[in-house]
Design a protein around this motif. Structure first.
Motif, PDB file in Angstrom:
ATOM      1  N   MET B  14       0.832  -1.209   0.000  1.00  0.00           N
ATOM      2  CA  MET B  14       0.000   0.000   0.000  1.00  0.00           C
ATOM      3  C   MET B  14       0.870   1.263   0.000  1.00  0.00           C
ATOM      4  N   LEU B  15       1.908   1.258   0.855  1.00  0.00           N
ATOM      5  CA  LEU B  15       2.784   2.441   0.927  1.00  0.00           C
ATOM      6  C   LEU B  15       3.533   2.645  -0.386  1.00  0.00           C
ATOM      7  N   VAL B  16       3.987   1.545  -0.981  1.00  0.00           N
ATOM      8  CA  VAL B  16       4.688   1.656  -2.260  1.00  0.00           C
ATOM      9  C   VAL B  16       3.730   2.180  -3.332  1.00  0.00           C
ATOM     10  N   LEU B  18       1.036   4.014  -2.932  1.00  0.00           N
ATOM     11  CA  LEU B  18       0.771   5.441  -2.675  1.00  0.00           C
ATOM     12  C   LEU B  18       1.946   6.298  -3.143  1.00  0.00           C
TER      13      LEU B  18
END
Lengths: 236, 58
Positions: B14-16, B18
């Motif tokens: 998810m962080l990647v 985003l």
């Protein structure tokens, strides 16, 4: 205001969202084992709920932009329409994806075709996908903008429908845990604080994305204008 | 793979995602800014904020 503000919001929002997701994983307490089938999966809550919140903001911007284009032929309105549909697609996919992961862990199935909330939200995301892909497939013109703006206007009906869906039909998706209307929420204080921080960070992030996207569309329009001038000079 | 590992992978993904989305938007804007600036400088033009379709409709 302008591109600098948008980029600052993007940077702050991304850092805040990263911190919120880190805290959700490492700090916030888990739920009792008997409350959930898969207690650890509830940590997806701090990603799923803010994503859905961001999507609602994006779809609101899409509606305002569509209305401004349709009624006033506003250039800013069209830029907001473009920004809202792109942000709505990205955030809608984030909410759907996190929901599928949570559903698979908690319910044993990633999707339930009988649940109204799940399917109305998926329809909203599909609408954003149609708007984004359709705009790229069609030449930019008044007719195509009118068509997409109409879809954006009527599609917005799904936003309040999605919001109230679990209040009317509670099938698989749980009902509201905050602002439930029964006088109190069911969240522990740490969970509520982290959810608030995550919602704030994701809001800053989506505002940054919307501002940057409006700026980007404006640049693309300038480039189109310049291309038109060059073409006119060549043909003279 | 236990539940916490799957969750950690999900969070990292998810962080990647985003980050990639944010970076893509910013780099697209920077690229067009550079192309616009050089083209406008070469032609001696500066149209500011314009929308040809909206302008034609007025």
């Amino acid at each position: 205001m302008g591109k600098r503000t948008g980029r600052v919001c993007l940077a702050i929002g991304y850092l805040g969202a990263s911190a919120a997701l880190g805290l959700a994983f490492l700090w916030v307490p888990s739920v009792p084992n008997d409350a959930f089938e898969s207690p650890e999966a509830q940590r997806l809550f701090y990603w799923h709920v803010p994503s859905a919140w961001m999507a609602m903001i994006a779809f609101g911007v899409l509606f305002v932009g569509s209305a401004l284009w349709f009624m006033r032929r506003s250039a800013l309105g069209w830029r907001l329409h473009v920004a809202g549909s792109e942000a709505g697609l990205a955030t809608g996919l984030m909410a759907v994806w996190s929901g599928c992961l949570w559903g698979a862990a908690e319910w044993g199935v990633p999707w339930d075709w009988t649940d109204v909330r799940l399917n109305s939200f998926a329809l909203l995301t599909l609408l954003a996908l149609v708007l984004v892909l359709g705009r790229r497939a069609q030449p930019d013109g008044v007719e195509s903008r009118d068509t997409f703006a109409t879809a954006g206007l009527f599609g917005f009906v799904l936003v309040p429908f999605t919001y109230i869906a679990t209040r009317i039909w509670q099938i698989r998706h749980p009902g509201p845990v905050i602002a439930s209307g029964d006088g109190g929420g069911s969240l522990a204080p740490e969970m509520g604080a982290l959810l608030g921080f995550a919602a704030l960070s994701f809001t800053v992030l989506i505002v940054g994305h919307l501002m940057e996207s409006v700026h980007l569309t404006s640049l693309e329009q300038r480039l189109d204008r310049l291309q038109g001038k060059l073409d006119a000079e060549v043909t003279e | 793979m236990n539940g916490m590992t799957a969750l950690a992978l999900g969070y990292l993904g998810m962080l990647v995602a985003l980050g990639v989305w944010t970076w893509t938007v910013m780099s697209r804007a920077r690229d067009i800014e550079r192309r616009l600036a050089s083209t406008e400088a070469a032609l001696g033009l500066n149209d500011g904020n314009v929308d040809p379709v909206a302008d034609d409709e007025r």
